[in-house]
Design a protein around this motif. Structure first.
Motif, PDB file in Angstrom:
ATOM      1  N   LEU A   1       0.811  -1.214   0.000  1.00 57.81           N
ATOM      2  CA  LEU A   1       0.000   0.000   0.000  1.00 57.81           C
ATOM      3  C   LEU A   1       0.851   1.275   0.000  1.00 57.81           C
ATOM      4  O   LEU A   1       0.346   2.353   0.268  1.00 57.81           O
ATOM      5  N   ILE A   2       2.126   1.149  -0.346  1.00 60.05           N
ATOM      6  CA  ILE A   2       3.017   2.314  -0.253  1.00 60.05           C
ATOM      7  C   ILE A   2       2.680   3.403  -1.264  1.00 60.05           C
ATOM      8  O   ILE A   2       3.030   4.558  -1.054  1.00 60.05           O
ATOM      9  N   THR A   3       1.979   3.068  -2.338  1.00 60.11           N
ATOM     10  CA  THR A   3       1.617   4.098  -3.322  1.00 60.11           C
ATOM     11  C   THR A   3       0.277   4.760  -3.019  1.00 60.11           C
ATOM     12  O   THR A   3      -0.112   5.705  -3.702  1.00 60.11           O
ATOM     13  N   VAL A   4      -0.420   4.286  -1.998  1.00 58.92           N
ATOM     14  CA  VAL A   4      -1.723   4.858  -1.658  1.00 58.92           C
ATOM     15  C   VAL A   4      -1.527   6.285  -1.160  1.00 58.92           C
ATOM     16  O   VAL A   4      -0.785   6.532  -0.212  1.00 58.92           O
ATOM     17  N   SER A   5      -2.205   7.219  -1.809  1.00 57.81           N
ATOM     18  CA  SER A   5      -2.079   8.625  -1.442  1.00 57.81           C
ATOM     19  C   SER A   5      -3.306   9.143  -0.686  1.00 57.81           C
ATOM     20  O   SER A   5      -3.229  10.181  -0.044  1.00 57.81           O
ATOM     21  N   ARG A   6      -4.422   8.444  -0.751  1.00 57.05           N
ATOM     22  CA  ARG A   6      -5.621   8.882  -0.030  1.00 57.05           C
ATOM     23  C   ARG A   6      -6.115   7.747   0.854  1.00 57.05           C
ATOM     24  O   ARG A   6      -6.534   6.707   0.374  1.00 57.05           O
ATOM     25  N   TRP A   7      -6.038   7.988   2.148  1.00 55.38           N
ATOM     26  CA  TRP A   7      -6.554   7.072   3.158  1.00 55.38           C
ATOM     27  C   TRP A   7      -7.776   7.716   3.785  1.00 55.38           C
ATOM     28  O   TRP A   7      -7.749   8.893   4.120  1.00 55.38           O
ATOM     29  N   LEU A   8      -8.833   6.931   3.955  1.00 57.06           N
ATOM     30  CA  LEU A   8     -10.069   7.421   4.555  1.00 57.06           C
ATOM     31  C   LEU A   8     -10.495   6.507   5.694  1.00 57.06           C
ATOM     32  O   LEU A   8     -10.134   5.321   5.724  1.00 57.06           O
ATOM     33  N   LEU A   9     -11.251   7.049   6.604  1.00 56.70           N
ATOM     34  CA  LEU A   9     -11.923   6.272   7.637  1.00 56.70           C
ATOM     35  C   LEU A   9     -13.098   7.086   8.135  1.00 56.70           C
ATOM     36  O   LEU A   9     -13.193   8.275   7.865  1.00 56.70           O
ATOM     37  N   SER A  10     -13.970   6.423   8.840  1.00 54.59           N
ATOM     38  CA  SER A  10     -15.131   7.084   9.422  1.00 54.59           C
ATOM     39  C   SER A  10     -15.195   6.691  10.890  1.00 54.59           C
ATOM     40  O   SER A  10     -15.058   5.513  11.219  1.00 54.59           O
ATOM     41  N   THR A  11     -15.385   7.675  11.762  1.00 53.07           N
ATOM     42  CA  THR A  11     -15.516   7.387  13.189  1.00 53.07           C
ATOM     43  C   THR A  11     -16.488   8.361  13.834  1.00 53.07           C
ATOM     44  O   THR A  11     -16.545   9.527  13.442  1.00 53.07           O
ATOM     45  N   LYS A  12     -17.237   7.862  14.789  1.00 54.12           N
ATOM     46  CA  LYS A  12     -18.155   8.702  15.535  1.00 54.12           C
ATOM     47  C   LYS A  12     -17.508   9.214  16.817  1.00 54.12           C
ATOM     48  O   LYS A  12     -17.806  10.302  17.276  1.00 54.12           O
ATOM     49  N   ASP A  13     -16.566   8.428  17.370  1.00 54.15           N
ATOM     50  CA  ASP A  13     -16.095   8.749  18.715  1.00 54.15           C
ATOM     51  C   ASP A  13     -14.599   8.539  18.971  1.00 54.15           C
ATOM     52  O   ASP A  13     -14.160   8.650  20.111  1.00 54.15           O
ATOM     53  N   ALA A  14     -13.810   8.254  17.960  1.00 53.53           N
ATOM     54  CA  ALA A  14     -12.392   7.955  18.197  1.00 53.53           C
ATOM     55  C   ALA A  14     -11.463   8.915  17.452  1.00 53.53           C
ATOM     56  O   ALA A  14     -10.349   8.546  17.078  1.00 53.53           O
ATOM     57  N   HIS A  15     -11.885  10.140  17.271  1.00 50.91           N
ATOM     58  CA  HIS A  15     -11.076  11.116  16.538  1.00 50.91           C
ATOM     59  C   HIS A  15      -9.689  11.291  17.152  1.00 50.91           C
ATOM     60  O   HIS A  15      -8.690  11.371  16.432  1.00 50.91           O
ATOM     61  N   ALA A  16      -9.597  11.341  18.473  1.00 50.94           N
ATOM     62  CA  ALA A  16      -8.304  11.550  19.132  1.00 50.94           C
ATOM     63  C   ALA A  16      -7.359  10.373  18.894  1.00 50.94           C
ATOM     64  O   ALA A  16      -6.156  10.571  18.707  1.00 50.94           O
ATOM     65  N   VAL A  17      -7.891   9.168  18.886  1.00 56.44           N
ATOM     66  CA  VAL A  17      -7.064   7.982  18.622  1.00 56.44           C
ATOM     67  C   VAL A  17      -6.409   8.101  17.251  1.00 56.44           C
ATOM     68  O   VAL A  17      -5.203   7.904  17.098  1.00 56.44           O
ATOM     69  N   TYR A  18      -7.206   8.444  16.252  1.00 58.65           N
ATOM     70  CA  TYR A  18      -6.677   8.533  14.894  1.00 58.65           C
ATOM     71  C   TYR A  18      -5.797   9.764  14.697  1.00 58.65           C
ATOM     72  O   TYR A  18      -4.824   9.715  13.941  1.00 58.65           O
TER      73      TYR A  18
END
Length: 168
Positions: free
Chosen positions: A113-130
């Motif tokens: 995955l070294i060429t991946v330039s856009r990483w996404l995720l969705s969270t309701k309550d773990a913003h600080a962790v990420y």
């Protein structure tokens, strides 16, 4: 074409003994299904069959303390430019040790995955962790769109394709 995690097992280790692994054979499917189906807010009621299908269609990562699975995540990706981190969980007895941030950082170093330039995720309550793992709010949220269905219908509709099997 095989998915990247079907060609080799990738592992990351911490000095305190925790291991992340893409080895599907190590996954405790019952544990993953139980957490997602019973404890998560995003996959309530998910069946074992759907968990298995989702694992097969993604790079799946288990988090282990010795032989016990204590966390999980999946990455949906084209293996080139885009990756979506999802279904992340850390057993509640293991939270507060930096394991979620470690997982969210380590997975971005996966050699396929070294060429991946856009990483996404969705969270309701773990913003600080990420955020501790380098993630931030979407730079251009006005560029993103979605279709969201709580429970997709299984009935035929005018927009569904007619399926046929072609035999040669």
């Amino acid at each position: 074409m095989a998915l990247p995690n079907e060609t080799r097992v990738i592992e990351w280790r911490r000095d305190d003994g925790f291991v992340l692994s893409t080895d599907r054979a190590r996954l405790d499917i019952d544990r993953v299904q139980r957490f997602l189906g019973d404890e998560s807010y995003w996959a309530q009621g998910i069946s074992r069959e759907l968990v298995l299908r989702s694992i097969e269609g993604a790079i799946s990562v288990g988090l282990y303390d010795g032989g016990q699975q204590v966390g999980f995540a999946r990455v949906l990706t084209d293996g080139a430019r885009l990756a979506y981190l999802m279904d992340v969980f850390i057993d509640r007895n293991y939270r507060g040790r930096g394991l979620g941030s470690w997982l969210a950082t380590a997975i971005r170093t996966h050699p396929d995955l070294i060429t991946v330039s856009r990483w996404l995720l969705s969270t309701k309550d773990a913003h600080a962790v990420y955020a501790r793992a380098g993630w931030s709010a979407v730079r251009h949220p006005d560029w993103l769109m979605e279709v969201f269905q709580d429970a997709p219908s299984t009935e035929a509709s005018p927009t569904q394709p007619q399926l046929s099997e072609r035999r040669s």
